[in-house]
Write an enzyme that holds these catalytic residues in place. Structure first.
Site, PDB file in Angstrom:
ATOM      1  N   PRO A  95       0.742  -1.330   0.032  1.00 20.76           N
ATOM      2  CA  PRO A  95       0.159  -0.165  -0.060  1.00 20.76           C
ATOM      3  C   PRO A  95       0.750   1.208   0.115  1.00 20.76           C
ATOM      4  O   PRO A  95       1.942   1.364   0.777  1.00 20.76           O
ATOM      5  CB  PRO A  95      -0.628  -0.018   1.398  1.00 20.76           C
ATOM      6  CG  PRO A  95       0.150  -1.144   2.134  1.00 20.76           C
ATOM      7  CD  PRO A  95       0.903  -1.920   1.338  1.00 20.76           C
ATOM      8  N   MET A  96       0.430   1.995  -1.005  1.00 18.69           N
ATOM      9  CA  MET A  96       1.335   3.474  -0.958  1.00 18.69           C
ATOM     10  C   MET A  96       0.524   4.638  -1.586  1.00 18.69           C
ATOM     11  O   MET A  96      -0.319   4.615  -2.224  1.00 18.69           O
ATOM     12  CB  MET A  96       2.299   3.300  -2.147  1.00 18.69           C
ATOM     13  CG  MET A  96       3.340   2.548  -1.500  1.00 18.69           C
ATOM     14  SD  MET A  96       4.702   2.615  -2.923  1.00 18.69           S
ATOM     15  CE  MET A  96       4.303   1.296  -4.029  1.00 18.69           C
ATOM     16  N   CYS A 151       1.854   2.906   9.767  1.00 21.76           N
ATOM     17  CA  CYS A 151       2.209   4.080   9.209  1.00 21.76           C
ATOM     18  C   CYS A 151       2.726   5.048  10.431  1.00 21.76           C
ATOM     19  O   CYS A 151       1.657   5.370  11.268  1.00 21.76           O
ATOM     20  CB  CYS A 151       1.060   4.659   8.208  1.00 21.76           C
ATOM     21  SG  CYS A 151       1.710   6.216   7.526  1.00 21.76           S
ATOM     22  N   HIS A 205       6.345  -4.937   8.315  1.00 18.84           N
ATOM     23  CA  HIS A 205       7.558  -3.963   7.780  1.00 18.84           C
ATOM     24  C   HIS A 205       8.586  -4.123   8.836  1.00 18.84           C
ATOM     25  O   HIS A 205       8.401  -3.674   9.946  1.00 18.84           O
ATOM     26  CB  HIS A 205       7.012  -2.639   7.773  1.00 18.84           C
ATOM     27  CG  HIS A 205       7.805  -1.415   7.272  1.00 18.84           C
ATOM     28  ND1 HIS A 205       7.649  -0.100   7.245  1.00 18.84           N
ATOM     29  CD2 HIS A 205       9.243  -1.703   6.995  1.00 18.84           C
ATOM     30  CE1 HIS A 205       8.562   0.535   6.782  1.00 18.84           C
ATOM     31  NE2 HIS A 205       9.964  -0.490   6.768  1.00 18.84           N
ATOM     32  N   GLY A 252       9.806  -4.085   3.693  1.00 14.78           N
ATOM     33  CA  GLY A 252      10.978  -3.117   3.929  1.00 14.78           C
ATOM     34  C   GLY A 252      12.107  -3.552   3.328  1.00 14.78           C
ATOM     35  O   GLY A 252      13.091  -2.933   3.650  1.00 14.78           O
ATOM     36  N   ALA A 270       7.246  -1.816  -1.788  1.00 11.22           N
ATOM     37  CA  ALA A 270       6.630  -0.272  -1.874  1.00 11.22           C
ATOM     38  C   ALA A 270       7.721   0.363  -2.782  1.00 11.22           C
ATOM     39  O   ALA A 270       7.458   0.197  -4.090  1.00 11.22           O
ATOM     40  CB  ALA A 270       6.617   0.019  -0.801  1.00 11.22           C
ATOM     41  N   ARG A 271       8.708   0.825  -2.093  1.00 16.82           N
ATOM     42  CA  ARG A 271       9.730   1.858  -3.226  1.00 16.82           C
ATOM     43  C   ARG A 271      10.253   1.151  -4.210  1.00 16.82           C
ATOM     44  O   ARG A 271      10.077   1.777  -5.294  1.00 16.82           O
ATOM     45  CB  ARG A 271      10.681   2.359  -2.188  1.00 16.82           C
ATOM     46  CG  ARG A 271      10.314   3.280  -1.237  1.00 16.82           C
ATOM     47  CD  ARG A 271      11.199   3.729  -0.170  1.00 16.82           C
ATOM     48  NE  ARG A 271      11.608   2.323   0.652  1.00 16.82           N
ATOM     49  CZ  ARG A 271      12.730   2.061   1.332  1.00 16.82           C
ATOM     50  NH1 ARG A 271      13.684   2.963   1.275  1.00 16.82           N
ATOM     51  NH2 ARG A 271      12.916   0.950   1.998  1.00 16.82           N
TER      52      ARG A 271
HETATM   53  C1  LIG Z   1       5.058   6.796  -1.042  1.00 13.97           C
HETATM   54  C2  LIG Z   1       4.984   5.731  -0.120  1.00 13.97           C
HETATM   55  C3  LIG Z   1       3.544   5.701   0.428  1.00 13.97           C
HETATM   56  C4  LIG Z   1       3.089   4.965   1.549  1.00 13.97           C
HETATM   57  N1  LIG Z   1       2.035   4.837   1.815  1.00 13.97           N
HETATM   58  C5  LIG Z   1       1.520   3.784   2.834  1.00 13.97           C
HETATM   59  C6  LIG Z   1       0.368   3.386   2.975  1.00 13.97           C
HETATM   60  O1  LIG Z   1      -0.545   3.824   2.487  1.00 13.97           O
HETATM   61  N2  LIG Z   1      -0.149   2.367   3.900  1.00 13.97           N
HETATM   62  C7  LIG Z   1       0.986   1.585   4.553  1.00 13.97           C
HETATM   63  O2  LIG Z   1       0.846   0.673   5.133  1.00 13.97           O
HETATM   64  N3  LIG Z   1       2.251   1.843   4.283  1.00 13.97           N
HETATM   65  C8  LIG Z   1       2.586   2.921   3.507  1.00 13.97           C
HETATM   66  N4  LIG Z   1       4.151   3.038   3.135  1.00 13.97           N
HETATM   67  C9  LIG Z   1       4.862   2.195   3.513  1.00 13.97           C
HETATM   68  C10 LIG Z   1       5.123   0.862   2.381  1.00 13.97           C
HETATM   69  O3  LIG Z   1       3.945   0.285   2.422  1.00 13.97           O
HETATM   70  C11 LIG Z   1       6.241   0.132   3.194  1.00 13.97           C
HETATM   71  O4  LIG Z   1       5.835  -0.297   4.298  1.00 13.97           O
HETATM   72  C12 LIG Z   1       7.561   0.794   3.176  1.00 13.97           C
HETATM   73  O5  LIG Z   1       7.934   1.560   2.128  1.00 13.97           O
HETATM   74  C13 LIG Z   1       8.722  -0.545   3.324  1.00 13.97           C
HETATM   75  O6  LIG Z   1       8.656  -1.169   2.203  1.00 13.97           O
HETATM   76  P1  LIG Z   1      10.005  -0.861   0.965  1.00 13.97           P
HETATM   77  O7  LIG Z   1      11.213  -1.195   1.663  1.00 13.97           O
HETATM   78  O8  LIG Z   1       9.396  -1.912  -0.186  1.00 13.97           O
HETATM   79  O9  LIG Z   1       9.727   0.427   0.540  1.00 13.97           O
HETATM   80  C14 LIG Z   1       4.090   3.890   2.059  1.00 13.97           C
HETATM   81  C15 LIG Z   1       5.447   3.939   1.404  1.00 13.97           C
HETATM   82  C16 LIG Z   1       5.927   4.908   0.524  1.00 13.97           C
HETATM   83  C17 LIG Z   1       7.188   5.129  -0.116  1.00 13.97           C
END
Ligand SMILES: Cc1cc2nc3c(=O)[nH]c(=O)nc-3n(C[C@H](O)[C@H](O)[C@H](O)COP(=O)(O)O)c2cc1C
Length: 507
Positions: free
Chosen positions: A17-18, A115, A182, A214, A241-242
């Site tokens: 989710p982002m 979050c 995460h 993460g 996510a990223r």
């Molecule tokens: C632009 C952005 C928006 C995000 N929005 C949410 C969200 O709406 N809900 C959520 O649970 N986490 C949100 N996150 C956190 C990500 O889901 C994830 O937990 C975090 O980025 C770590 O994962 P990654 O290392 O793959 O980026 C967001 C992260 C980013 C970068």
């Protein structure tokens, strides 16, 4: 009966989710490239609870529209069965209202408990929930009991391994289908290394699938890295996510595509599904990363509409063609008003946007009566009506179950009675049966029997007394000579039906 199988979370690759990123074009793109499951951006329960579910026939989507006309959540059949709706909530009842609102259009419902941003934590939502396990339990068990779709949650790890493991064990007992972890603590930022050992400990302590999250940036840069991250975290599935925001084609087994190619694919979906241009631009800028300050990035930044974005990417022809197709579909729908009344299968329910208009039916005739008559004629069980009332405006929606099939109007009614009639109409129209509207009185057997019943049913006790007296007099006059009147008058076996019929004939 038509039943869709529930979404399973084991051995999956997942788009995280982002906020602002996880809208429809990004989700469809991630699925095209190979993601198994896609989460929408976090949507806040209070805002969602005010939304109305609208079927958008031009785009072929289901939209959840806020009172100010903003589309808060748009979904379509291409992602059905694979999209998880993530909500921000700190209130079990409100969470349930929202979950029920979207239940039939999504594959699962997730609660954000990770979050750390202020917009999420200020109302006790997001990672604020991690310090309130009772609230977590209450929200999750209310959802698990209240909806028919799987419920999941996404957490961050707690400062100690023991506390983290204890929390997930409590979460598992609520009946959730999976937990996304995460592997960072609340205070940690993306630059801090992910704690794979914590995710591993969680995975070992529960029996539901754990989704490792993460790993973007330091651990996951390619498709193959996803498997390495999953193994290092001892988890069942991986959520990105990223890494996916920068280039969603990371989900491609055959290798990632160039960002330029991916941006064009993204724009195609953005135009096709009429995505908000500022959202389109935001997502494209995330993909451009440090090139956002380049002359190309600046031109993109200056664009205000999806058309202007297409111009920047040399995709004007595509824009014009797609817009023309959508306009043509809109025009076709307008000329053929009935088109929007075609039945649609939503999960196992056949729906149509119909209302029960009392003035369209003669007095004492209703679609429900017609459906009952038909069920009797076909020797089926009587129709069963299930009605729900939504909290935000106290409107009703009914589902009628007959012959193991479910029918429901997509529109909500002011009263339970009308909601049931609307459900009956959907069923009758889908089956091509008359529903008793004015002008349909002479349409076949069902109606004939109904009319006859009505003639008899219209007789009240007074009428009946009068009839009996008339009959007595007539019979007495005819048969006075041979004294048969006593026989008829006193015969206790004389059936009421016969009297009624006699009366219809002699009237
Ligand atoms: C632009 C952005 C928006 C995000 N929005 C949410 C969200 O709406 N809900 C959520 O649970 N986490 C949100 N996150 C956190 C990500 O889901 C994830 O937990 C975090 O980025 C770590 O994962 P990654 O290392 O793959 O980026 C967001 C992260 C980013 C970068």
């Amino acid at each position: 009966m038509l039943v869709s199988s529930p979404l399973l979370f084991a051995h999956k690759t997942v788009l995280a989710p982002m906020v602002r990123v996880g809208t429809l074009p990004m989700r469809l793109l991630a699925l095209d490239y190979g993601a198994d499951i896609v989460y929408c951006e976090e949507l806040i329960d209070i805002k969602m609870a005010q939304c109305e579910r609208v079927v958008n026939d031009v785009l072929g989507t289901v939209d959840f529209v806020a009172p100010d006309e903003r589309v808060m959540f748009r979904t379509c059949s291409e992602e059905k069965g694979r999209v998880v709706f993530q909500m921000g909530t700190a209130d079990p009842e409100r969470a349930l209202v929202v979950a029920k609102l979207v239940e039939n259009d999504v594959a699962a419902v997730d609660v954000n408990m990770g979050c750390p941003k202020e917009y999420s934590t200020k109302g006790g939502m997001g990672s604020a929930l991690l310090s309130d396990p009772e609230k977590i339990e209450s929200i999750l068990s209310t959802l698990v009991k209240g909806i028919s779709k799987p419920v999941t949650c996404k957490i961050r790890i707690l400062p100690t391994l023991e506390d983290t493991v204890n929390l997930v064990k409590r979460i598992e007992r609520t009946g959730v289908a999976a937990i996304a972890v995460h592997g960072r603590m609340r205070e940690e930022r993306p630059r801090h290394p992910v704690h794979c050992d914590y995710i591993q400990a969680v995975a070992e302590s529960v029996s539901i699938p754990v989704i490792a999250n993460g790993g973007s940036s330091d651990m996951v840069k390619t498709f193959e890295d996803m498997e390495k991250f999953r193994a290092a975290a001892g988890a069942s599935s991986v959520m990105l996510a990223r890494a996916a925001m920068w280039n969603p084609s990371i989900f491609r087994q055959q290798g990632a595509l160039s960002v330029e190619e991916v941006m064009e694919d993204y724009i195609r979906y953005a135009v096709r599904y009429d995505n908000n241009p500022f959202n389109t631009k935001y997502c494209l800028c995330q993909m451009l990363r440090d090139r956002v300050e380049s002359p190309f990035g600046k031109r993109l930044h200056a664009a205000q509409t999806n058309e202007e974005i297409c111009e920047v990417f040399g995709m004007t022809d595509f824009y014009n063609k797609t817009k023309a197709e959508l306009e043509a579909r809109k025009a076709a729908l307008q000329t053929n008003g009935d088109q929007s009344e075609q039945p649609k299968l939503e999960d196992d329910v056949i729906t149509m946007p119909v209302r029960f208009e009392r003035r369209d039916y003669p007095p004492q005739i209703t679609p429900k009566m017609y459906l009952l008559e038909w069920s009797r004629k076909e020797k089926l069980d009587q129709p069963v009506y299930e009605t729900e009332q939504r909290t935000q405006d106290r409107a009703f929606q009914s589902t009628v179950i007959i012959d193991n099939k479910k029918y429901r109007s997509a529109l909500w009614e002011k009263s339970k009675k009308f909601a049931e009639q609307a459900a009956a109409i959907v069923c009758l129209r889908t089956l091509g049966l008359p529903e008793g509207r004015i002008g349909e009185e002479h349409s076949g057997l069902v109606n004939k029997r109904k009319r006859d019943d009505r003639k008899c049913a219209a007789l009240d006790d007074n009428d009946l007394c009068k009839i009996i007296i008339i009959i007595m007099v007539k019979v007495w006059a005819k048969t006075a000579s041979n004294n048969n009147e006593k026989l008829i008058l006193l015969n206790p076996c004389l059936k009421l039906d016969k009297l009624k019929m006699w009366c219809t004939l002699t009237k």
